[in-house]
Design a protein around this motif. Structure first.
Motif, PDB file in Angstrom:
ATOM      1  N   UNK A  17       0.686  -0.868   0.106  1.00 12.89           N
ATOM      2  CA  UNK A  17      -0.093  -0.207  -0.145  1.00 12.89           C
ATOM      3  C   UNK A  17       0.776   1.322   0.009  1.00 12.89           C
ATOM      4  N   UNK A  18       1.797   1.103   0.744  1.00 12.46           N
ATOM      5  CA  UNK A  18       2.937   2.230   0.841  1.00 12.46           C
ATOM      6  C   UNK A  18       3.493   2.373  -0.523  1.00 12.46           C
ATOM      7  N   UNK A  19       3.934   1.512  -1.069  1.00 15.51           N
ATOM      8  CA  UNK A  19       4.652   1.769  -2.543  1.00 15.51           C
ATOM      9  C   UNK A  19       3.600   2.363  -3.295  1.00 15.51           C
ATOM     10  N   UNK A  20       2.467   2.016  -3.527  1.00 10.86           N
ATOM     11  CA  UNK A  20       1.468   2.413  -4.567  1.00 10.86           C
ATOM     12  C   UNK A  20       1.282   3.862  -3.954  1.00 10.86           C
ATOM     13  N   UNK A  21       1.002   4.198  -2.887  1.00 12.25           N
ATOM     14  CA  UNK A  21       0.923   5.596  -2.536  1.00 12.25           C
ATOM     15  C   UNK A  21       1.958   6.396  -2.876  1.00 12.25           C
ATOM     16  N   UNK A  22       3.145   5.972  -2.829  1.00 11.74           N
ATOM     17  CA  UNK A  22       4.391   6.790  -3.106  1.00 11.74           C
ATOM     18  C   UNK A  22       4.225   6.752  -4.695  1.00 11.74           C
ATOM     19  N   UNK A  23       3.914   5.826  -5.443  1.00 11.88           N
ATOM     20  CA  UNK A  23       4.070   5.982  -6.841  1.00 11.88           C
ATOM     21  C   UNK A  23       2.983   6.816  -7.451  1.00 11.88           C
ATOM     22  N   UNK A  24       1.780   6.984  -6.612  1.00 10.02           N
ATOM     23  CA  UNK A  24       0.508   7.899  -6.976  1.00 10.02           C
ATOM     24  C   UNK A  24       0.981   9.343  -6.762  1.00 10.02           C
ATOM     25  N   UNK A  25       1.845   9.505  -5.538  1.00 17.02           N
ATOM     26  CA  UNK A  25       2.254  10.686  -5.278  1.00 17.02           C
ATOM     27  C   UNK A  25       3.223  11.222  -6.095  1.00 17.02           C
ATOM     28  N   UNK A  26       3.893  10.450  -6.555  1.00 14.48           N
ATOM     29  CA  UNK A  26       5.104  10.877  -7.695  1.00 14.48           C
ATOM     30  C   UNK A  26       4.598  11.258  -8.894  1.00 14.48           C
ATOM     31  N   UNK A  27       3.466  10.545  -9.270  1.00 11.98           N
ATOM     32  CA  UNK A  27       2.991  10.969 -10.628  1.00 11.98           C
ATOM     33  C   UNK A  27       2.016  12.324 -10.584  1.00 11.98           C
ATOM     34  N   UNK A  28       1.458  12.460  -9.258  1.00 11.89           N
ATOM     35  CA  UNK A  28       0.605  13.702  -8.961  1.00 11.89           C
ATOM     36  C   UNK A  28       1.856  15.017  -9.052  1.00 11.89           C
ATOM     37  N   UNK A  29       2.882  14.805  -8.251  1.00 12.25           N
ATOM     38  CA  UNK A  29       3.786  16.011  -8.235  1.00 12.25           C
ATOM     39  C   UNK A  29       4.257  16.270  -9.677  1.00 12.25           C
ATOM     40  N   UNK A  30       4.332  15.078 -10.744  1.00 16.12           N
ATOM     41  CA  UNK A  30       4.739  15.444 -12.146  1.00 16.12           C
ATOM     42  C   UNK A  30       3.705  16.292 -12.755  1.00 16.12           C
ATOM     43  N   UNK A  31       2.497  15.805 -12.559  1.00 15.96           N
ATOM     44  CA  UNK A  31       1.442  16.334 -13.403  1.00 15.96           C
ATOM     45  C   UNK A  31       1.240  17.688 -12.761  1.00 15.96           C
ATOM     46  N   UNK A  32       1.289  17.903 -11.345  1.00 13.27           N
ATOM     47  CA  UNK A  32       1.245  19.176 -10.804  1.00 13.27           C
ATOM     48  C   UNK A  32       1.850  20.218 -11.435  1.00 13.27           C
ATOM     49  N   UNK A  33       3.419  19.848 -11.431  1.00 16.05           N
ATOM     50  CA  UNK A  33       4.300  20.719 -12.022  1.00 16.05           C
ATOM     51  C   UNK A  33       4.219  20.980 -13.328  1.00 16.05           C
ATOM     52  N   UNK A  34       3.917  20.081 -14.162  1.00 10.09           N
ATOM     53  CA  UNK A  34       3.695  20.332 -15.592  1.00 10.09           C
ATOM     54  C   UNK A  34       2.512  21.309 -15.863  1.00 10.09           C
ATOM     55  N   UNK A  35       1.506  21.031 -15.277  1.00  6.77           N
ATOM     56  CA  UNK A  35       0.248  21.816 -15.537  1.00  6.77           C
ATOM     57  C   UNK A  35       0.694  23.248 -15.077  1.00  6.77           C
ATOM     58  N   UNK A  36       1.331  23.541 -13.829  1.00  5.66           N
ATOM     59  CA  UNK A  36       1.296  24.929 -13.448  1.00  5.66           C
ATOM     60  C   UNK A  36       2.382  25.586 -14.701  1.00  5.66           C
ATOM     61  N   UNK A  37       3.222  24.666 -15.033  1.00  7.04           N
ATOM     62  CA  UNK A  37       4.164  25.191 -16.034  1.00  7.04           C
ATOM     63  C   UNK A  37       3.403  25.569 -17.174  1.00  7.04           C
ATOM     64  N   UNK A  38       2.659  24.715 -17.584  1.00  7.79           N
ATOM     65  CA  UNK A  38       1.689  25.149 -18.775  1.00  7.79           C
ATOM     66  C   UNK A  38       0.881  26.391 -18.770  1.00  7.79           C
ATOM     67  N   UNK A  39       0.182  26.702 -17.524  1.00  6.82           N
ATOM     68  CA  UNK A  39      -0.694  27.699 -17.372  1.00  6.82           C
ATOM     69  C   UNK A  39       0.366  28.959 -17.465  1.00  6.82           C
ATOM     70  N   UNK A  40       1.572  28.843 -16.381  1.00  5.50           N
ATOM     71  CA  UNK A  40       2.089  30.027 -16.617  1.00  5.50           C
ATOM     72  C   UNK A  40       2.797  30.374 -18.039  1.00  5.50           C
ATOM     73  N   UNK A  41       2.922  29.307 -18.791  1.00  3.41           N
ATOM     74  CA  UNK A  41       3.509  29.655 -20.095  1.00  3.41           C
ATOM     75  C   UNK A  41       2.176  30.488 -21.161  1.00  3.41           C
ATOM     76  N   UNK A  42       1.325  29.824 -20.748  1.00  4.51           N
ATOM     77  CA  UNK A  42      -0.016  30.393 -21.622  1.00  4.51           C
ATOM     78  C   UNK A  42      -0.332  32.025 -21.205  1.00  4.51           C
ATOM     79  N   UNK A  43      -0.284  32.116 -19.700  1.00  6.52           N
ATOM     80  CA  UNK A  43      -0.273  33.497 -19.244  1.00  6.52           C
ATOM     81  C   UNK A  43       0.879  34.429 -19.774  1.00  6.52           C
ATOM     82  N   UNK A  44       1.943  33.749 -19.800  1.00  7.18           N
ATOM     83  CA  UNK A  44       3.088  34.650 -20.401  1.00  7.18           C
ATOM     84  C   UNK A  44       3.074  34.923 -21.884  1.00  7.18           C
ATOM     85  N   UNK A  45       2.569  33.982 -22.525  1.00  7.83           N
ATOM     86  CA  UNK A  45       2.286  34.374 -24.101  1.00  7.83           C
ATOM     87  C   UNK A  45       1.209  35.325 -24.236  1.00  7.83           C
TER      88      UNK A  45
END
Length: 349
Positions: A17-45
């Motif tokens: 369960x802990x391994x699965x939780x860590x993997x889910x969190x890892x993926x969420x961190x990746x998604x969150x970072x690229x989403x905020x980056x995409x939003x910031x890029x759009x605003x910048x443009x």
């Protein structure tokens, strides 16, 4: 045997369960970072570049730029030199700095730019750099804490800290503290010496518990370079706010502000996952801000007469902007400041 099975099975389930939780969190961190980056890029443009009026001569001033030999840092160094400042490029590699200095002098023949070795992954190197600079007896009017790493694989520094935390935040905090008195004595009449900390819009998505900054990170799915990077940028902002308060309370002639330089076409993206690296290369060339534009945002905060008394603010595109709700919590700001000082082996004052 039955007893052993009864003991082992719950442990196995809990571990899974802990391994699965860590993997889910890892993926969420990746998604969150690229989403905020995409939003910031759009605003910048969509937004226009903020107009910057002619910045004043810096001919009587001295500036230190960490990571000043490449990327945004190179253009910060070049722009400050073009304004007449004496610029100290603080970076690891002399050859890289020598190349940067030669390029700067091609365009600014009278530029006064020098190299001093600094490795932000080593507190000893930071202290040695500060001692060497202070031995020159030069004044110090501008300190730009620009250097950093992004999405680097897990690793600890020689001082035992996670690399993003030390390189991006802790070593810059140490450097600032070591040079603060010199900056106070160098502040111009009726003005202030300025510290500019380079943060990032990704601080908005950081999942941050100050205690994790003191713990050794395991090299497994529970470690996320994406969250480590975002958290280090949040720590920079939290520390900036707390330090600004202390400087004001002490009546110090030093100001400190933080800057999001933009979504910029630099070499920091070499650690992005191979699955999106090709797409990232295309986006960088077509849509990302140039390092020169990003450098101007930082130089504006470091030199604009309009900001002579401004401290404890967060800037983007040469304008004051709001930071995340988390970054505005005074209790968290104080916690991060205190813990940072403890980690540096200093009293929190």
């Amino acid at each position: 045997m039955a007893v052993e099975e009864q003991t082992i099975l719950p442990q196995f389930v809990s571990s899974s369960v802990q391994v699965v939780r860590n993997i889910v969190l890892y993926v969420l961190y990746v998604i969150k970072l690229y989403v905020i980056g995409a939003i910031a890029l759009i605003c910048q443009l969509l937004e226009k570049s903020a107009p910057v009026r002619g910045l004043p001569s810096q001919s009587s001033r001295t500036a230190i730029v960490t990571g000043g030999a490449c990327g945004i840092g190179f253009h910060i160094s070049k722009q400050l030199a073009s304004l007449g400042a004496t610029v100290v490029i603080a970076c690891r590699h002399k050859a890289e700095a020598d190349d940067a200095i030669a390029k700067i002098k091609e365009d600014c023949h009278n530029a006064n730019v020098v190299f001093m070795q600094l490795d932000l992954a080593s507190f000893k190197s930071v202290r040695d750099f500060a001692a060497k600079f202070l031995s020159t007896k030069w004044p110090l009017h501008i300190l730009i804490n620009n250097a950093g790493i992004m999405l680097a694989p897990f690793g600890e520094t020689e001082d035992g800290f996670e690399r993003h935390v030390q390189v991006n935040h802790l070593s810059h905090a140490l450097l600032t503290s070591l040079l603060k008195k010199k900056m106070e004595s160098s502040a111009p009449e009726g003005g202030a010496a300025r510290v500019v900390n380079v943060s990032s819009v990704v601080h908005h998505v950081a999942s941050f518990d100050p205690k994790t900054f003191e713990e050794k990170q395991p090299h497994d799915w529970s470690y996320s370079p994406h969250n480590a990077y975002a958290a280090s940028k949040l720590a920079i902002l939290l520390y900036t706010y707390a330090l600004s308060r202390r400087l004001a309370e002490d009546g110090s002639k030093v100001t400190v502000n933080a800057v999001h330089p933009g979504i910029v076409n630099t070499g920091l993206y070499h650690n992005v996952h191979w699955s999106i690296s090709c797409l990232m290369d295309i986006l960088k060339e077509l849509f990302f801000m140039s390092p020169e534009q990003a450098g101007l945002s930082v130089v504006y905060v470091a030199t604009s007469p309009d900001l002579e008394e401004t401290s404890g603010c967060y800037f983007s595109n040469c304008q004051k902007v709001g930071s995340s709700t988390l970054s505005k919590l005074p209790s968290l700001q104080e916690d991060v400041y205190t813990k940072t000082c403890q980690m540096l082996g200093k009293k929190s004052n």
